[in-house]
Design a protein around this motif. Sequence first.
Motif, PDB file in Angstrom:
ATOM      1  N   TYR A 149       4.555  -1.894  11.776  1.00  0.00           N
ATOM      2  CA  TYR A 149       4.752  -1.719  10.330  1.00  0.00           C
ATOM      3  C   TYR A 149       5.132  -3.038   9.662  1.00  0.00           C
ATOM      4  CZ  TYR A 149       6.985  -0.216   5.993  1.00  0.00           C
ATOM      5  OH  TYR A 149       7.353  -0.086   4.679  1.00  0.00           O
ATOM      6  N   ARG A 150       6.023  -3.788  10.290  1.00  0.00           N
ATOM      7  CA  ARG A 150       6.432  -5.067   9.703  1.00  0.00           C
ATOM      8  C   ARG A 150       5.299  -6.096   9.719  1.00  0.00           C
ATOM      9  NH1 ARG A 150       9.199  -5.372   6.008  1.00  0.00           N
ATOM     10  NH2 ARG A 150       9.612  -7.566   6.425  1.00  0.00           N
ATOM     11  N   LEU A 151       4.437  -6.031  10.736  1.00  0.00           N
ATOM     12  CA  LEU A 151       3.279  -6.927  10.745  1.00  0.00           C
ATOM     13  C   LEU A 151       2.337  -6.607   9.585  1.00  0.00           C
ATOM     14  CD1 LEU A 151       2.408  -7.153  14.568  1.00  0.00           C
ATOM     15  CD2 LEU A 151       3.372  -8.950  13.113  1.00  0.00           C
ATOM     16  N   GLY A 152       2.151  -5.326   9.310  1.00  0.00           N
ATOM     17  CA  GLY A 152       1.263  -4.936   8.222  1.00  0.00           C
ATOM     18  C   GLY A 152       1.766  -5.353   6.854  1.00  0.00           C
ATOM     19  N   THR A 153       3.092  -5.508   6.708  1.00  0.00           N
ATOM     20  CA  THR A 153       3.644  -5.931   5.421  1.00  0.00           C
ATOM     21  C   THR A 153       3.421  -7.410   5.137  1.00  0.00           C
ATOM     22  OG1 THR A 153       5.814  -6.312   6.453  1.00  0.00           O
ATOM     23  CG2 THR A 153       5.414  -4.152   5.459  1.00  0.00           C
ATOM     24  N   HIS A 154       2.857  -8.153   6.100  1.00  0.00           N
ATOM     25  CA  HIS A 154       2.605  -9.584   5.907  1.00  0.00           C
ATOM     26  C   HIS A 154       1.116  -9.929   5.946  1.00  0.00           C
ATOM     27  CE1 HIS A 154       6.894  -9.587   7.060  1.00  0.00           C
ATOM     28  NE2 HIS A 154       6.964 -10.702   6.362  1.00  0.00           N
ATOM     29  N   ILE A 155       0.237  -8.927   5.996  1.00  0.00           N
ATOM     30  CA  ILE A 155      -1.213  -9.182   6.007  1.00  0.00           C
ATOM     31  C   ILE A 155      -1.727  -9.059   4.574  1.00  0.00           C
ATOM     32  CG2 ILE A 155      -3.439  -8.422   6.887  1.00  0.00           C
ATOM     33  CD1 ILE A 155      -2.015  -7.273   9.310  1.00  0.00           C
ATOM     34  N   PRO A 156      -2.216 -10.152   3.963  1.00  0.00           N
ATOM     35  CA  PRO A 156      -2.656 -10.082   2.561  1.00  0.00           C
ATOM     36  C   PRO A 156      -3.909  -9.223   2.397  1.00  0.00           C
ATOM     37  CG  PRO A 156      -2.367 -12.361   3.307  1.00  0.00           C
ATOM     38  CD  PRO A 156      -2.318 -11.507   4.519  1.00  0.00           C
ATOM     39  N   VAL A 157      -4.043  -8.638   1.233  1.00  0.00           N
ATOM     40  CA  VAL A 157      -5.229  -7.865   0.889  1.00  0.00           C
ATOM     41  C   VAL A 157      -6.389  -8.834   0.618  1.00  0.00           C
ATOM     42  CG1 VAL A 157      -6.225  -6.318  -0.836  1.00  0.00           C
ATOM     43  CG2 VAL A 157      -3.909  -5.952  -0.030  1.00  0.00           C
ATOM     44  N   PRO A 158      -7.610  -8.516   1.073  1.00  0.00           N
ATOM     45  CA  PRO A 158      -8.762  -9.380   0.764  1.00  0.00           C
ATOM     46  C   PRO A 158      -8.949  -9.536  -0.743  1.00  0.00           C
ATOM     47  CG  PRO A 158      -9.339  -7.759   2.438  1.00  0.00           C
ATOM     48  CD  PRO A 158      -7.977  -7.390   1.951  1.00  0.00           C
ATOM     49  N   PHE A 185      11.149  -0.411  -1.645  1.00  0.00           N
ATOM     50  CA  PHE A 185      10.664   0.559  -0.668  1.00  0.00           C
ATOM     51  C   PHE A 185       9.540   0.005   0.197  1.00  0.00           C
ATOM     52  CE2 PHE A 185      12.435   3.830  -3.651  1.00  0.00           C
ATOM     53  CZ  PHE A 185      13.375   4.297  -2.764  1.00  0.00           C
ATOM     54  N   SER A 186       8.878  -1.056  -0.228  1.00  0.00           N
ATOM     55  CA  SER A 186       7.801  -1.640   0.575  1.00  0.00           C
ATOM     56  C   SER A 186       8.277  -2.797   1.428  1.00  0.00           C
ATOM     57  CB  SER A 186       6.668  -2.118  -0.342  1.00  0.00           C
ATOM     58  OG  SER A 186       7.110  -3.176  -1.173  1.00  0.00           O
ATOM     59  N   GLY A 187       9.577  -3.079   1.418  1.00  0.00           N
ATOM     60  CA  GLY A 187      10.093  -4.175   2.223  1.00  0.00           C
ATOM     61  C   GLY A 187       9.642  -5.541   1.741  1.00  0.00           C
ATOM     62  N   GLY A 188       9.423  -5.696   0.435  1.00  0.00           N
ATOM     63  CA  GLY A 188       8.968  -6.956  -0.128  1.00  0.00           C
ATOM     64  C   GLY A 188       7.473  -7.151  -0.069  1.00  0.00           C
ATOM     65  N   ALA A 189       6.723  -6.150   0.405  1.00  0.00           N
ATOM     66  CA  ALA A 189       5.266  -6.292   0.558  1.00  0.00           C
ATOM     67  C   ALA A 189       4.529  -6.137  -0.768  1.00  0.00           C
ATOM     68  CB  ALA A 189       4.740  -5.258   1.559  1.00  0.00           C
ATOM     69  N   LEU A 190       5.154  -5.463  -1.756  1.00  0.00           N
ATOM     70  CA  LEU A 190       4.454  -5.235  -3.021  1.00  0.00           C
ATOM     71  C   LEU A 190       4.142  -6.539  -3.729  1.00  0.00           C
ATOM     72  CD1 LEU A 190       3.586  -3.160  -5.322  1.00  0.00           C
ATOM     73  CD2 LEU A 190       5.803  -3.729  -6.319  1.00  0.00           C
ATOM     74  N   LEU A 191       5.158  -7.377  -3.918  1.00  0.00           N
ATOM     75  CA  LEU A 191       4.959  -8.619  -4.653  1.00  0.00           C
ATOM     76  C   LEU A 191       4.128  -9.625  -3.870  1.00  0.00           C
ATOM     77  CD1 LEU A 191       8.454  -9.104  -6.356  1.00  0.00           C
ATOM     78  CD2 LEU A 191       6.368  -8.104  -7.281  1.00  0.00           C
ATOM     79  N   GLN A 192       3.990  -9.425  -2.557  1.00  0.00           N
ATOM     80  CA  GLN A 192       3.101 -10.288  -1.776  1.00  0.00           C
ATOM     81  C   GLN A 192       1.676  -9.737  -1.720  1.00  0.00           C
ATOM     82  OE1 GLN A 192       4.646 -11.480   2.044  1.00  0.00           O
ATOM     83  NE2 GLN A 192       6.753 -11.490   1.326  1.00  0.00           N
ATOM     84  N   ILE A 193       1.469  -8.539  -2.282  1.00  0.00           N
ATOM     85  CA  ILE A 193       0.160  -7.887  -2.365  1.00  0.00           C
ATOM     86  C   ILE A 193      -0.497  -7.846  -0.982  1.00  0.00           C
ATOM     87  CG2 ILE A 193      -1.930  -7.678  -3.767  1.00  0.00           C
ATOM     88  CD1 ILE A 193      -0.803  -9.658  -5.688  1.00  0.00           C
ATOM     89  N   THR A 194       0.167  -7.173  -0.055  1.00  0.00           N
ATOM     90  CA  THR A 194      -0.339  -7.046   1.308  1.00  0.00           C
ATOM     91  C   THR A 194      -0.991  -5.682   1.503  1.00  0.00           C
ATOM     92  OG1 THR A 194       1.749  -6.170   2.136  1.00  0.00           O
ATOM     93  CG2 THR A 194       1.505  -8.567   2.102  1.00  0.00           C
ATOM     94  N   VAL A 195      -1.466  -5.439   2.731  1.00  0.00           N
ATOM     95  CA  VAL A 195      -2.132  -4.177   3.047  1.00  0.00           C
ATOM     96  C   VAL A 195      -1.167  -3.002   2.883  1.00  0.00           C
ATOM     97  CG1 VAL A 195      -3.302  -2.889   4.867  1.00  0.00           C
ATOM     98  CG2 VAL A 195      -3.748  -5.318   4.588  1.00  0.00           C
ATOM     99  N   PHE A 196       0.097  -3.201   3.238  1.00  0.00           N
ATOM    100  CA  PHE A 196       1.114  -2.161   3.109  1.00  0.00           C
ATOM    101  C   PHE A 196       1.916  -2.355   1.826  1.00  0.00           C
ATOM    102  CE2 PHE A 196       1.510  -1.408   7.992  1.00  0.00           C
ATOM    103  CZ  PHE A 196       0.250  -0.835   7.974  1.00  0.00           C
TER     104      PHE A 196
END
Length: 437
Positions: free
Chosen positions: A28-37, A64-75
Amino acid sequence: MFMAFAHAFKTPDLRKKLLFTLGIIVVYRLGTHIPVPGVDYRTVQQCLDQTADSQGLFGLVNLFSGGALLQITVFALGILPYITASIILQLLTVVIPRLEALKKEGQAGTAKITQYTRYLTVALAVLQATGLVATARSGALFSGCSVASDIVPDRSTFTTVTMVICMTAGTCVVMWLGELITDRGIGNGMSILMFISIASTVPSALWAVKKQGTLAGGWIEFGGVILVSLALVGLVVFVEQAQRRIPVQYAKRMIGRRSYGGTSTYIPLKLNQAGVIPVIFASSLLYLPSLIAQFSSGNSAWKTWIVRNLTMGDHPVYITAYFVLIVFFAFFYVAITFNPDEVSDNMKRYGGFVPGIRAGRPTADYLRYTLNRITWPGALYLGLIALVPTIALAAIGAGQNFPFGGTSILIIVGVGLETVRQIEGQLQQRSYEGFLR
């Protein structure tokens, strides 16, 4: 707590469950760092550096996304679409007779409602992903960044659809990972992922308080935040464990030569019966006017009033509205989740009664009266906990960087207590000594 985890790792089957849960958390944490194409990752990082002090309207979703929202990642959407779908289905269960009938069917009905929740999660994920992509393309995701409009260089329809599909698929994967933890791991999967998302932002938030502090190199502010955090954790643990136990006595029944019943038990009514749901409801409702004003054109009077009064977290109008909404939703959620008439009917059907109270309608009125009395301190407690970061910590300069405020501390403590309770329960089952040695 630490002894419970130590004993759990000594038990082979519990150790497998814990390691499986940790493995899912790593994925789950790896997915929060993979950017969206389609996203310029360097531009996103540049905007994050420029707007590190404020997250604006998207703070709750980003939490709730663990900071993934503002990084626009897959999660990027995290677990929030599933939480929203679950809350909506809970509310609709009271309104729609079909859902209420499914709830009473037991395991089969619950499985059907879970399937409906999954479908609604996908629909909400599509809507939220579309809104996030549109916000990122317009540059409104980082209002204080000079290059925010360059986050999505390619504005073609194909790129936009690809980004929406990737984020929706990411939400489905997160939902699947949570269900895997529930089935094969320890604790409630969705709650564990929510816990990890919030806890992952704590170290960076604490270090930001230290860097922005001015007293003794920031260590005074850092120590103040730690002390306030420990006090809040102690208060939350104390209140979350508080219960009003209503005694229930079951009459004896003679069937043949055997006597059944005659036992004593109690109905546990928690002081905070609604949990963290009122805080989430109030936060989401207060975000709507600001979000509408942000996307509206022109400088009308209503837009200016909303931006001035409902955007800043320390404004008296915002604080008052936030507190009133939390209290209202606390009573509202308790009213739809706990039905005194149904509890009274079930007690009467099996020969149970509250000592000194007649069975039937008087018992329902007594339960309703008691529930209203204990909901008041629970609702006021929720409102105060949610407003502590805004009011109390302004004096030490922590501001919006306080990592243990409102929703986050309630979720962290609640999930932690529940997980440890489940581990201790399974340990007690496995340490039972039989008659033969």
